[in-house]
Design an enzyme around this catalytic site. Sequence first.
Site, PDB file in Angstrom:
ATOM      1  N   GLU A 252      28.589  63.480  31.823  1.00 45.85           N
ATOM      2  CA  GLU A 252      27.920  62.515  32.701  1.00 45.85           C
ATOM      3  C   GLU A 252      27.867  61.213  31.928  1.00 45.85           C
ATOM      4  O   GLU A 252      27.153  61.090  30.930  1.00 45.85           O
ATOM      5  CB  GLU A 252      26.524  63.012  33.079  1.00 45.85           C
ATOM      6  CG  GLU A 252      25.984  62.326  34.326  1.00 45.85           C
ATOM      7  CD  GLU A 252      25.179  61.081  34.005  1.00 45.85           C
ATOM      8  OE1 GLU A 252      25.721  59.976  34.210  1.00 45.85           O
ATOM      9  OE2 GLU A 252      24.044  61.202  33.569  1.00 45.85           O
ATOM     10  N   CYS A 286      22.149  54.613  33.434  1.00 42.49           N
ATOM     11  CA  CYS A 286      23.533  54.740  33.884  1.00 42.49           C
ATOM     12  C   CYS A 286      23.672  54.405  35.369  1.00 42.49           C
ATOM     13  O   CYS A 286      24.732  53.980  35.813  1.00 42.49           O
ATOM     14  CB  CYS A 286      24.060  56.143  33.616  1.00 42.49           C
ATOM     15  SG  CYS A 286      23.102  57.468  34.411  1.00 42.49           S
TER      16      CYS A 286
END
Length: 485
Positions: A252, A286
């Site tokens: 991720e 993110c």
Amino acid sequence: MGLLDGGNWNGKIFVDGWIDGGGGVRDVVEPATGAVLGSIGIADASDAARAAESASRAQKAWAATPPEERAAVLRRAGQLWEQHQDEIDSWLIREGGSIPPKAQLETHRAANDCYEAAGLPTHPHGLVLPTNGPRWSFARRRPSGVVTVIAPFNFPLILSIRSVAPALALGNSVLLKPDPRTAVSGGVSIMRIFEEAGLPPGVLQLLVGGADVGEAVVAAPEVSVVAFTGSTNAGRAVGALASRHLKRVHLELGGNNALVVLPGADLALAASAGAFGSFMHQGQICMTSGRHLVHESLHEQYVEILAEKAQHLPVGDPFAEQVALGPIIDSGQLNRIDAIVKETVAAGATLSAGGTYDGLFYRPTVLSGVETSMRAWTDEIFGPVAPVTAFSTIDEAIALASESEYGLSLGILGDVGLAMKVADGVPSGIVHINEQTVDDEPNIPFGGVGASGNGSRFGGADANIDAYTNTQWLTVRSEIAPYPF
């Protein structure tokens, strides 16, 4: 006594107990003030090797533990997060620069991740398959073995516990490598919680360290699965190393997420969503709204409202005062943010707000007139910067939003019918209509595509079982089968 009182962890790593690490000791520094809050032990590659061997031995007994006993450990862990929330919140605020609501979110989420994981030991772990022979045929899920979890600094607790909890619940042991800058809130706190929750020795090991430790916890022969959250560049290196050693790897990674403001959208609500999406936790997320695509009919007013919000958001020490933004994690990250902003302005963009800093406190920044070739548009900034550009048609919005190597999160504000068209046209692991780009819950499968990840998912029973178990085909006959040999 608090969870982190007593100092048995101070200056230590955890390999079958709190011990000195081969890499020495590192200060735990409060970015807002520069104060030293304590120390953390640093592991080396030999510590990682010992931890992996021990974790492999401990995993077999842990996997054989009755499901209700594993579930009970996870439930106790969830309760402990709630009992020690104020203490953990303080560490997240001081060590990581979080404002209190963000810290409270992390601790609350840690408890819920453990409660969610507590359902995994008794979740169905297989299928009965049709077969052509006189036998039973099954696909059953078995624990993967030793799982390595590598987590970053920005949401240090959530981004560790979301992998640690389900991996443990499913009968694996875990090697946890948190970012050294947030190793207490993202590592020590987790280790202490599971110690208190009754997790057997050796099942969870804590290894704070640099690239040598990262390589060791990926390459160790006992490790079967690697769960990595971090930058795309680091993820590429981890993915390559894991593949070389034939490890399953879940990545991720970064994002440069588009927030699309459609014609007719409520400007006040849209700008509020945009400010939250870009400035929450100083943009060090993110899922941050990294590119604001605003219809030309709203563009000028949107920039004005967003800039006004940026100018009035208080920035300061979140432990000492009520602020909206705390400090950037360190000077290296701040210098990178400032360089991107300055380079983009030099290339012709307009600095509509911010662009200044005092110490590690970077003002929320709005850049308008941003072109798609400028660094503030192409790069993941990981700072409180909102680059804005205009579009004229929905097809242009789709093209602009898609013009990125990343594919993590997409926010679309305005008419739902138009938003559905945009959602279908932009590659993204996550899409939010009439919400900004930052969101997550324990029960949803979270992940991105492209440079944002390899399609793996974190969260939710099905995704976690896929991530942390292996499928075994098992057949059973009533008697030995006849063969022609």
